[in-house]
Write a protein that holds these residues in place. Structure first.
Motif, PDB file in Angstrom:
ATOM      1  N   LEU A 438     -22.489 -15.619   8.347  1.00 15.27           N
ATOM      2  CA  LEU A 438     -21.630 -15.011   9.366  1.00 15.27           C
ATOM      3  C   LEU A 438     -22.254 -15.207  10.744  1.00 15.27           C
ATOM      4  O   LEU A 438     -23.461 -15.433  10.854  1.00 15.27           O
ATOM      5  N   ARG A 439     -21.414 -15.114  11.767  1.00 13.53           N
ATOM      6  CA  ARG A 439     -21.960 -15.074  13.138  1.00 13.53           C
ATOM      7  C   ARG A 439     -21.305 -13.940  13.916  1.00 13.53           C
ATOM      8  O   ARG A 439     -20.186 -13.547  13.625  1.00 13.53           O
ATOM      9  N   ILE A 440     -22.049 -13.431  14.912  1.00 12.09           N
ATOM     10  CA  ILE A 440     -21.549 -12.296  15.701  1.00 12.09           C
ATOM     11  C   ILE A 440     -20.601 -12.795  16.783  1.00 12.09           C
ATOM     12  O   ILE A 440     -20.903 -13.770  17.473  1.00 12.09           O
ATOM     13  N   VAL A 441     -19.459 -12.117  16.941  1.00  6.35           N
ATOM     14  CA  VAL A 441     -18.580 -12.447  18.071  1.00  6.35           C
ATOM     15  C   VAL A 441     -18.573 -11.332  19.120  1.00  6.35           C
ATOM     16  O   VAL A 441     -18.185 -11.535  20.261  1.00  6.35           O
ATOM     17  N   HIS A 442     -19.005 -10.113  18.707  1.00  2.07           N
ATOM     18  CA  HIS A 442     -19.119  -9.032  19.685  1.00  2.07           C
ATOM     19  C   HIS A 442     -20.225  -8.081  19.252  1.00  2.07           C
ATOM     20  O   HIS A 442     -20.330  -7.759  18.074  1.00  2.07           O
ATOM     21  N   GLU A 443     -21.055  -7.629  20.210  1.00  2.00           N
ATOM     22  CA  GLU A 443     -22.087  -6.644  19.860  1.00  2.00           C
ATOM     23  C   GLU A 443     -22.364  -5.721  21.039  1.00  2.00           C
ATOM     24  O   GLU A 443     -22.128  -6.071  22.186  1.00  2.00           O
ATOM     25  N   SER A 444     -22.857  -4.492  20.726  1.00  3.07           N
ATOM     26  CA  SER A 444     -23.178  -3.525  21.783  1.00  3.07           C
ATOM     27  C   SER A 444     -24.705  -3.425  21.927  1.00  3.07           C
ATOM     28  O   SER A 444     -25.444  -3.826  21.025  1.00  3.07           O
ATOM     29  N   PRO A 445     -25.181  -2.883  23.074  1.00  3.95           N
ATOM     30  CA  PRO A 445     -26.632  -2.904  23.338  1.00  3.95           C
ATOM     31  C   PRO A 445     -27.475  -2.009  22.420  1.00  3.95           C
ATOM     32  O   PRO A 445     -28.637  -2.297  22.179  1.00  3.95           O
ATOM     33  N   TYR A 446     -26.931  -0.873  21.932  1.00  3.06           N
ATOM     34  CA  TYR A 446     -27.702  -0.005  21.023  1.00  3.06           C
ATOM     35  C   TYR A 446     -27.056  -0.011  19.656  1.00  3.06           C
ATOM     36  O   TYR A 446     -25.829   0.024  19.550  1.00  3.06           O
ATOM     37  N   LEU A 447     -27.856   0.037  18.606  1.00  5.69           N
ATOM     38  CA  LEU A 447     -27.360   0.254  17.239  1.00  5.69           C
ATOM     39  C   LEU A 447     -26.132  -0.628  16.964  1.00  5.69           C
ATOM     40  O   LEU A 447     -25.079  -0.153  16.546  1.00  5.69           O
ATOM     41  N   ARG A 448     -26.297  -1.926  17.213  1.00  4.22           N
ATOM     42  CA  ARG A 448     -25.145  -2.830  17.209  1.00  4.22           C
ATOM     43  C   ARG A 448     -24.441  -2.922  15.870  1.00  4.22           C
ATOM     44  O   ARG A 448     -23.243  -3.223  15.799  1.00  4.22           O
ATOM     45  N   HIS A 449     -25.206  -2.678  14.763  1.00  3.73           N
ATOM     46  CA  HIS A 449     -24.609  -2.857  13.440  1.00  3.73           C
ATOM     47  C   HIS A 449     -23.424  -1.940  13.194  1.00  3.73           C
ATOM     48  O   HIS A 449     -22.565  -2.238  12.383  1.00  3.73           O
ATOM     49  N   PHE A 450     -23.387  -0.786  13.895  1.00  4.59           N
ATOM     50  CA  PHE A 450     -22.274   0.143  13.676  1.00  4.59           C
ATOM     51  C   PHE A 450     -20.946  -0.432  14.170  1.00  4.59           C
ATOM     52  O   PHE A 450     -19.900  -0.111  13.623  1.00  4.59           O
ATOM     53  N   THR A 451     -20.991  -1.238  15.227  1.00  9.32           N
ATOM     54  CA  THR A 451     -19.730  -1.652  15.851  1.00  9.32           C
ATOM     55  C   THR A 451     -19.545  -3.179  15.959  1.00  9.32           C
ATOM     56  O   THR A 451     -18.497  -3.627  16.422  1.00  9.32           O
ATOM     57  N   ALA A 452     -20.539  -3.966  15.566  1.00 10.50           N
ATOM     58  CA  ALA A 452     -20.458  -5.424  15.752  1.00 10.50           C
ATOM     59  C   ALA A 452     -19.213  -6.010  15.075  1.00 10.50           C
ATOM     60  O   ALA A 452     -18.740  -5.503  14.052  1.00 10.50           O
ATOM     61  N   GLN A 453     -18.674  -7.065  15.682  1.00 12.81           N
ATOM     62  CA  GLN A 453     -17.589  -7.844  15.073  1.00 12.81           C
ATOM     63  C   GLN A 453     -18.182  -9.206  14.705  1.00 12.81           C
ATOM     64  O   GLN A 453     -18.887  -9.813  15.508  1.00 12.81           O
TER      65      GLN A 453
END
Ligand code: P70
Length: 457
Positions: A438-453
């Protein structure tokens, strides 16, 4: 195989909904290949977490009815305080709505920018709260804990020599406290021995540094001490817990694990100055000190949960059910972390999917496959959760372990559910070459695994 016997019978049931393979293919795509985004109704066996997912006992449900919702001085607070004082023994007990609030309050008060916090292994929220308050989270796991192929009884232990070296190098002025996580979640739910706690205590004391526990799964850790450590076979879990916490200066606790409740936590400390500063902050951001962001009934459920979790029949079943799932997988050659820990079986995704490089998230790819195959939700504990990109060099460091955690909620699933899970994983293992990264298309600066796409490569 030791057959885990459920030491309870079922009084209330909650129906599960099956989905088809086509439905799950659609759902996982819509969820951006992130299992946190899937509606729980579309999951058959939910092993995302053991946190807040316990089934409460009839005794706990009865406790909800005697909840006293007084703003100040609720009787349930005093019951809660008495249970915590008996087991943990610390002087100041501050309720919070869950563990990360206890972490946030503690680190807001004790850290100054540039400080270090050593821990056997930080869990994600603990690490994030240290960093958010300007500190650096340092993991000092013993070498056996880092090796998924060695079997030892206490793989969660702190590397005491590394702790000593760190303190020598940076000085006590930069280290406001040392944390000890029991059991060690990120290292496979592995326990810490009493001997290791004593040695760590000795180093801390010599340098005048307080030692705190991250006590989420303390009862499971105490059961392992009773079962595996010489000298403890004839001691009760309560006595073991009392000894263990006597070596510490305080703890943070997510009662969503070994409190056997759906919400709750606390911060405890013997340091009156820290307790005073934490209490001021608590009133500002969480609630009055006798409810700490909870209802009176939640405090009662916690008080009763802390006493129930010390029951040895329960703990034997609990640890036995995890071992039972692990044994079925191990016998079929599926790579897991051994021995199995207290709350979860961890699949070794690097060995399971050697054809997927770490930057393509083999753990997450495996978790996705498990949902597609059988409607089972697990969680990746690997690169998606822990890889760190250096903001200056742009270079990424990957964690040693690339795991998929099957966390088993307390008192919720039967051993037959565990056999279903084992069969699904074994069937995926037989055709593992077909799984892609898989590859990430969206991530947030903290605790990215909760919200990454993510998307498929
Ligand atoms: C888990 C949850 C929470 C936790 C912990 C330790 C050792 C503190 C906390 C924070 C978090 C989680 C992870 C993946 C999916 C869902 C949930 N651990 N220390 O499952 O406690 O959640 O109450 O703020 O394990 O391991 P809290």
């Amino acid at each position: 195989m030791d057959f885990p016997f459920e030491p309870f019978k079922i009084k209330v049931v909650e129906p599960l909904r099956s989905t088809t393979r086509e439905e799950r293919d659609r759902i996982i795509k819509e969820a951006g290949f992130n299992l946190f985004n899937i509606p729980a109704d579309s999951i058959l066996v939910d092993l995302l977490t053991d946190s807040g997912t316990s089934a409460m006992s009839d005794n706990q449900w009865a406790g909800l009815m005697v909840g006293d919702e007084s703003y100040a001085g609720s009787r349930n607070y005093f019951n809660f305080e008495a249970a915590v004082r008996e087991i943990f023994g610390f002087r100041h007990i501050i309720p919070t709505h869950q563990g990360r609030m206890a972490e946030n309050l503690l680190f807001s008060v004790v850290l100054k920018p540039g400080d270090l916090v050593p821990n056997n292994t930080h869990f994600d929220t603990t690490r994030a709260n240290v960093q958010h308050n300007g500190g650096m989270a340092v993991d000092l796991l013993n070498p056996a804990g880092r090796d998924p192929h060695t079997e030892q009884p206490f793989k969660g232990n702190m590397d005491v020599q590394a702790l000593e070296d760190l303190i020598q190098k940076h000085g006590r002025g930069k280290i406001p406290l040392v944390m000890m996580t029991i059991t060690n979640n990120s290292a496979g739910g592995q326990p810490v021995s009493m001997a290791n706690i004593r040695e760590t205590r000795e180093v801390c004391q010599r340098h005048g540094i307080p030692m705190f526990f991250d006590a989420c799964r303390f009862a499971e850790n105490c059961f392992f001490i009773k079962d595996r450590e010489p000298g403890y076979a004839n001691r009760s879990i309560l006595e073991i817990a009392q000894e263990l916490f006597s070596y510490g200066d305080g703890c943070t606790m997510s009662a969503k694990k070994d409190g056997l409740v759906n919400i709750g936590g606390f911060l405890a400390t013997n340091n009156a100055d820290w307790a005073g500063r934490v209490t001021n902050l608590l009133i500002l951001i969480e609630g009055f000190p006798t409810y700490g962001g909870l209802a009176g009934r939640d405090l009662e459920a916690m008080a009763r949960g802390f006493r129930e979790v010390l029951n040895e029949d329960y703990l034997r079943f609990r640890v036995g059910q995890i071992r039972y799932l692990g044994q079925q997988l191990d016998r079929a050659g599926v790579p897991i972390i051994k021995p199995t820990g207290g709350h979860a079986v961890y699949l070794n995704a690097r060995d399971f999917l050697p054809h997927i490089p770490q930057y393509q998230f083999p753990g997450q790819a495996l978790a996705v496959a498990l949902y597609r195959e059988a409607g089972i939700r697990s969680v990746e504990i690997g690169s998606l959760m822990f890889a760190q990109r250096d903001p200056e060099t742009g270079e990424t460091t990957y964690p040693d372990l690339e795991l998929v955690r099957l966390a088993v909620p307390r008192r919720v699933y039967t051993s037959m559910h565990m056999s279903y899970v084992a069969e699904a994983i074994i069937s995926i293992y037989k055709r593992r070459e077909q799984i892609t990264g898989l590859r990430i298309v969206h991530e947030s600066p903290y605790l990215r695994h909760f919200t990454a796409q993510l998307e498929e490569v």
